[in-house]
Design a protein around this motif. Structure first.
Motif, PDB file in Angstrom:
ATOM      1  N   ARG A  63       0.826 -10.954  17.193  1.00 42.63           N
ATOM      2  CA  ARG A  63      -0.561 -11.014  17.672  1.00 42.63           C
ATOM      3  C   ARG A  63      -0.894  -9.886  18.640  1.00 42.63           C
ATOM      4  O   ARG A  63      -2.047  -9.756  19.049  1.00 42.63           O
ATOM      5  N   GLY A  66      -3.418  -5.941  15.929  1.00 44.35           N
ATOM      6  CA  GLY A  66      -3.962  -6.313  14.631  1.00 44.35           C
ATOM      7  C   GLY A  66      -3.651  -5.290  13.551  1.00 44.35           C
ATOM      8  O   GLY A  66      -3.788  -5.577  12.366  1.00 44.35           O
ATOM      9  N   ILE A  67      -3.244  -4.100  13.940  1.00 45.84           N
ATOM     10  CA  ILE A  67      -2.981  -3.057  12.964  1.00 45.84           C
ATOM     11  C   ILE A  67      -1.489  -2.938  12.663  1.00 45.84           C
ATOM     12  O   ILE A  67      -1.098  -2.610  11.551  1.00 45.84           O
ATOM     13  N   GLU A 106      -0.959   1.111   5.276  1.00 46.72           N
ATOM     14  CA  GLU A 106      -2.309   0.655   5.673  1.00 46.72           C
ATOM     15  C   GLU A 106      -2.759   1.286   6.987  1.00 46.72           C
ATOM     16  O   GLU A 106      -3.916   1.694   7.124  1.00 46.72           O
ATOM     17  N   LEU A 141      -9.365   3.714   0.888  1.00 45.56           N
ATOM     18  CA  LEU A 141      -9.409   2.251   0.983  1.00 45.56           C
ATOM     19  C   LEU A 141      -8.479   1.598  -0.041  1.00 45.56           C
ATOM     20  O   LEU A 141      -7.895   0.546   0.214  1.00 45.56           O
ATOM     21  N   GLN A 144      -5.060   1.942   1.415  1.00 44.00           N
ATOM     22  CA  GLN A 144      -4.938   0.979   2.514  1.00 44.00           C
ATOM     23  C   GLN A 144      -4.745  -0.440   1.968  1.00 44.00           C
ATOM     24  O   GLN A 144      -3.927  -1.213   2.468  1.00 44.00           O
ATOM     25  N   ALA A 145      -5.506  -0.772   0.912  1.00 46.47           N
ATOM     26  CA  ALA A 145      -5.423  -2.121   0.345  1.00 46.47           C
ATOM     27  C   ALA A 145      -4.028  -2.390  -0.209  1.00 46.47           C
ATOM     28  O   ALA A 145      -3.496  -3.496  -0.066  1.00 46.47           O
ATOM     29  N   ASN A 148      -1.800  -3.234   2.618  1.00 51.48           N
ATOM     30  CA  ASN A 148      -2.035  -4.618   3.035  1.00 51.48           C
ATOM     31  C   ASN A 148      -1.370  -5.614   2.093  1.00 51.48           C
ATOM     32  O   ASN A 148      -0.821  -6.625   2.518  1.00 51.48           O
ATOM     33  N   LYS A 152       1.290  -8.552   2.717  1.00 53.83           N
ATOM     34  CA  LYS A 152       1.003  -9.928   2.319  1.00 53.83           C
ATOM     35  C   LYS A 152       2.106 -10.504   1.436  1.00 53.83           C
ATOM     36  O   LYS A 152       2.389 -11.705   1.474  1.00 53.83           O
ATOM     37  N   VAL A 159      -3.291  -9.986   7.761  1.00 52.40           N
ATOM     38  CA  VAL A 159      -3.708 -10.098   9.160  1.00 52.40           C
ATOM     39  C   VAL A 159      -2.879 -11.203   9.804  1.00 52.40           C
ATOM     40  O   VAL A 159      -2.791 -12.310   9.283  1.00 52.40           O
ATOM     41  N   ASN A 160      -2.251 -10.869  10.928  1.00 54.34           N
ATOM     42  CA  ASN A 160      -1.349 -11.814  11.589  1.00 54.34           C
ATOM     43  C   ASN A 160      -0.347 -12.425  10.602  1.00 54.34           C
ATOM     44  O   ASN A 160      -0.284 -13.648  10.438  1.00 54.34           O
ATOM     45  N   ARG A 184       0.951  -1.295  -9.521  1.00 53.48           N
ATOM     46  CA  ARG A 184      -0.082  -0.504  -8.838  1.00 53.48           C
ATOM     47  C   ARG A 184       0.518   0.648  -8.034  1.00 53.48           C
ATOM     48  O   ARG A 184      -0.214   1.513  -7.524  1.00 53.48           O
ATOM     49  N   ILE A 417      -6.411   0.983  17.924  1.00 57.52           N
ATOM     50  CA  ILE A 417      -7.597   0.962  17.072  1.00 57.52           C
ATOM     51  C   ILE A 417      -8.884   0.946  17.893  1.00 57.52           C
ATOM     52  O   ILE A 417      -9.848   1.640  17.577  1.00 57.52           O
TER      53      ILE A 417
ATOM     54  N   ASP B  42      -9.338  -9.749  12.590  1.00 58.99           N
ATOM     55  CA  ASP B  42      -9.772  -9.089  13.815  1.00 58.99           C
ATOM     56  C   ASP B  42     -10.853  -8.083  13.436  1.00 58.99           C
ATOM     57  O   ASP B  42     -11.432  -8.176  12.353  1.00 58.99           O
ATOM     58  N   ASN B  49     -11.414  -5.166   2.572  1.00 55.27           N
ATOM     59  CA  ASN B  49     -12.474  -4.534   1.770  1.00 55.27           C
ATOM     60  C   ASN B  49     -12.455  -4.976   0.308  1.00 55.27           C
ATOM     61  O   ASN B  49     -13.509  -5.091  -0.310  1.00 55.27           O
TER      62      ASN B  49
END
Lengths: 431, 158
Positions: A63, A66-67, A106, A141, A144-145, A148, A152, A159-160, A184, A417, B42, B49
Motif C-alpha cells: 500500500r 500505487g505504482i 507498467e 497504454l 502498460q496494460a 498490469n 495480476k 492495484v494493491n 500477447r 507519481i 488510486d 484503461n
C-alpha cells in the motif's frame, strides 16, 4: 545586488506518494539555494508495521506505493525469508521475476508516455501530446496494460496486489491463463522494440555530471530480487552492509530523509541499472542500442528515458522466456519456520534500489522496520541536477522557462507519481 | 466486458478514502449479476484503461476539493464538462491533475465511454492513515443511494 526569490510548489496532494515543493533562491546570477522537499510516506508505514505479524507485511507495504507495490512486497518477502532461512523453489524464484517484470513494464510505460515524453516533445501536458501522437500513446497504454496483467497473473489484481507471500505465492495461475497472456508477449516485445528505436531518434540534451550510479548487481542475470550493491565508482558490498555506507539525513526544508553514500549524492534507478549491468541485458536491447551508437552515461539524467525503454523490452522478453514452459506447480509456497532476528534485503523497484530492514521477535512480530525508498536516495541527486541544469540554462531566463526546466528535471527522475504528474505552481517574490 | 464500470478512487488518508468507501457500499448494495464491475483504485486510473474502454458506462467516484463545504456532493458528465472546459478546471480532485489528465487522455484517444460520470464529495481532513470523518460518511451514504437509483432503480440511457 539584485535579489529575486522564486518559490515553486507542487499543489498539496492527499496521495500516499506525497507532496513536493521546490524553492529556489537566486541572488544576482547565483543560485544560492535549490531545496526540493518531498513528503515520504514510508516513514508512516514503518511505525504502522510495528506489532504486526510477518505474514501481514507484504500486503501492508504494497500500500505504500500505487505504482510499485510489487517492489515493496519483494523487498519485504526476501528480507523475511533471508532471516527465516527459507529456500524458495526455482518456480517461485522465476515467477517472482515475471511478477517484477510486470511492474517494470507498467511503471516505465506510464512514465515514458505520460510524464516524460510530453516534456521531450514540447507539450504542456499528456492530453495535448496524445492529440498529435495518438498511436504512440495507444501503444504505450497497450504496453502498460500488459505489465498490469502480468502483475495480476500472480497478484490477483494490478492495484494493491495480494498474491505475494513470505515463502512464495498464495496461488498459481492456470496454464490456460498463462497461455492467454503469453500469446500477447510477442506483440509487446515488437512494440517495445519500436518504442526504444523511436526514442533513440530523439536528440537528448548533453550533460555529463560527475556522480555515481548505484544498483544491485548479480553474477549471471539482470538484477531484480537478488545481488550485491554496486556503484559506478567501485562499490561492491552485500546488501546487509548498506548502513555502513549509506546514511539518511534529515534536512530542515523537507519531511523526507535524504540518503547519501559516503557523503555523496548518487543515482539509483533504470539508468544506473543499465550502466552497471549492461552485460546482462537482453540481446535485442543491446543490438538496438549499438545500432543507435548511444553510450549510456550515468551522468546524463536524460538518458534515463532510454534506459526505461530498454528495461521494458528486456522485461517483456524475459517474461516470455520464463513463461514459455510454464507448468502449474503442486505447491506455490514454502513452509516458514520463524525465528527472531534482523531481516534485510534490497530489490530493484522501477525507480531504483529499495532497501528494507525489519527486527522480528520470536513470535514473528515486527518490532522495528526501516524502509529506504528510491525517491529519498535520489533526492539529493535531483537537487544537484537542478542546480546544474538551471545554472547552465541561465538564471537570468524568464521564470516560466526556469520553472519548465525544473519540472522537466524533476519528472525525469520519476520521483513519485504525484510529484511527477503535477505542474509546479510558480510563485515569484521580487525584492 | 461489463456494461457498467464503477471506479472508486482513493487513498487511506482520511476523507480521501471516500471513493473506496462508496465503492464498498455500492458493491454490497448492488451485489453480483447486474453487469456492473466494481474496481478500487488510486489516482492512476490509466492502469484500468482497458477495462474503461471496454465498458459502456463509466462511473468514477473520488474526493473533489472544490472550495465547498465538507460533505457537498458533486456530479459531472466528463465528456461535456471536460470538452467545454467549463465547470471542471485544474486540479479539483484531491488527486490533483492525475485523474482529470488521465480522463483527458482517454477522451483524446477515443477510449472514454460515451456515458462517463464523475461523482465526488468535498472532503474534510485528509491526514495519512486516519478514518473518514462522520460528516463525509453521511454524504457517502447519500451518494451511494443516488448512484444506486441512477444505475439500478431508474436507469437512464443504458
Amino acid at each position: 545586488m539584485n535579489k529575486r526569490e522564486l518559490e515553486i510548489k507542487v499543489p498539496v496532494l492527499a496521495r500516499v506518494e506525497g507532496e513536493g515543493s521546490l524553492e529556489l533562491l537566486i541572488e544576482g546570477e547565483e543560485l544560492r539555494e535549490a531545496k526540493l522537499s518531498i513528503f515520504e510516506p514510508p516513514r508512516l508505514f514503518e511505525k504502522f508495521l510495528e506489532g504486526r505479524h510477518y505474514t501481514e507485511v507484504p500486503d501492508l507495504v504494497a500500500r505504500i506505493c500505487g505504482i510499485c507495490p510489487v517492489a515493496y512486497q519483494m523487498s519485504a518477502v526476501h528480507a523475511l525469508e533471508g532471516l527465516f532461512d527459507t529456500r524458495i523453489s526455482e518456480w517461485i524464484r522465476a515467477m517472482r521475476r515475471v511478477y517484477y517484470c510486470g511492474e517494470w513494464i507498467e511503471s516505465h510505460a506510464l512514465h515514458i508516455h505520460l510524464l516524460a515524453l510530453p516534456d521531450f516533445l514540447g507539450y504542456q501536458s499528456a492530453p495535448e501530446m496524445a492529440k498529435d501522437h495518438p498511436l504512440a500513446v495507444k501503444r504505450g497504454l497497450r504496453i502498460q496494460a500488459l505489465g498490469n496483467d502480468l502483475i495480476k497473473l500472480f497478484g490477483g489484481r494490478s492495484v494493491n496486489p495480494v498474491g505475494a507471500e513470505v515463502g512464495g505465492f498464495s496461488g498459481a495461475p492456470t496454464k490456460k491463463e498463462v497461455n492467454t497472456l503469453y500469446s500477447r508477449l510477442d506483440q509487446c516485445i515488437d512494440e517495445s522494440a519500436e518504442l526504444l528505436e523511436w526514442l533513440l531518434t530523439f536528440s537528448l540534451p548533453e550533460s555529463n555530471q560527475d556522480f555515481p550510479g548505484v544498483s544491485l548487481r548479480h553474477e549471471y542475470e539482470y538484477p531484480m530480487n537478488e545481488g550485491r550493491l554496486a556503484s559506478s565508482d567501485g562499490l561492491n558490498i552485500p546488501v546487509d552492509a548498506f548502513e555502513n555506507h549509506f546514511v539518511e539525513r534529515q534536512v530542515p526544508h523537507s519531511t523526507a530523509f535524504q540518503c547519501y553514500r559516503d557523503d555523496k549524492a548518487y543515482l539509483v534507478g533504470p539508468l544506473a541499472r543499465c550502466v552497471l549491468n549492461s552485460q546482462h541485458l537482453n540481446k535485442q536491447v543491446k543490438t538496438i542500442l549499438d545500432a543507435a551508437k548511444l553510450k549510456l552515461n550515468v551522468g546524463n539524467s536524460y538518458h534515463s528515458l532510454i534506459a526505461r525503454a530498454m528495461e521494458i523490452l528486456h522485461a517483456a522478453s524475459e517474461a516470455k522466456d520464463l513463461l514459455r514452459n510454464y507448468v502449474k506447480p503442486n505447491t506455490t509456497r514454502e513452509k516458514i519456520i520463524t525465528k527472531a532476528g534482523v531481516a534485510i534485503a534490497a530489490t530493484e523497484a522501477p525507480r531504483g534500489t529499495l532497501w528494507h530492514r525489519y527486527e522480528i521477535d520470536a513470535d514473528g512480530l515486527v518490532c522495528k522496520a526501516r524502509i529506504v525508498p528510491p525517491t529519498s536516495q535520489n533526492q539529493a541527486r535531483i537537487e544537484a541536477d537542478l542546480r546544474h541544469a538551471l545554472t547552465t540554462l541561465g538564471l537570468y531566463r524568464p521564470e516560466e522557462e526556469l520553472r519548465f526546466q525544473a519540472e522537466q528535471i524533476i519528472r525525469n527522475y520519476d520521483p513519485c507519481i504525484s510529484c511527477a504528474t503535477h505542474f509546479l505552481d510558480l510563485r515569484v517574490n521580487r525584492q | 466486458m461489463s456494461r457498467v464500470l464503477i471506479l472508486g478512487i482513493g487513498s487511506d488518508h482520511g476523507d480521501d478514502s471516500l471513493g473506496w468507501e462508496a465503492l464498498r457500499r455500492l458493491r454490497k448494495k448492488i451485489g453480483n449479476g447486474q453487469e456492473i464491475e466494481f474496481v478500487e483504485c488510486d489516482a492512476s486510473i490509466l492502469n484500468c484503461n482497458e477495462k474503461i474502454s471496454q465498458s459502456a458506462k463509466l462511473v468514477l467516484i473520488d474526493a473533489i476539493a472544490n472550495n465547498g463545504e465538507a460533505g457537498e456532493i458533486y456530479r459531472f458528465d466528463l465528456h461535456s464538462e471536460l470538452s467545454a472546459h467549463t465547470r471542471i478546471k485544474g486540479s479539483m480532485s484531491s488527486h490533483g491533475l492525475n485523474v482529470l489528465d488521465s480522463v483527458r487522455v482517454l477522451i483524446v484517444l477515443g477510449l472514454l465511454p460515451k456515458e462517463s460520470t464523475l461523482w465526488g464529495i468535498e472532503p474534510g481532513p485528509m491526514e495519512p492513515n486516519t478514518e473518514i470523518s462522520s460528516r463525509v460518511l453521511k454524504s457517502v451514504e447519500r451518494l451511494v443511494q443516488t448512484i444506486f437509483d441512477e444505475l439500478v432503480v431508474n436507469p437512464v440511457n443504458s
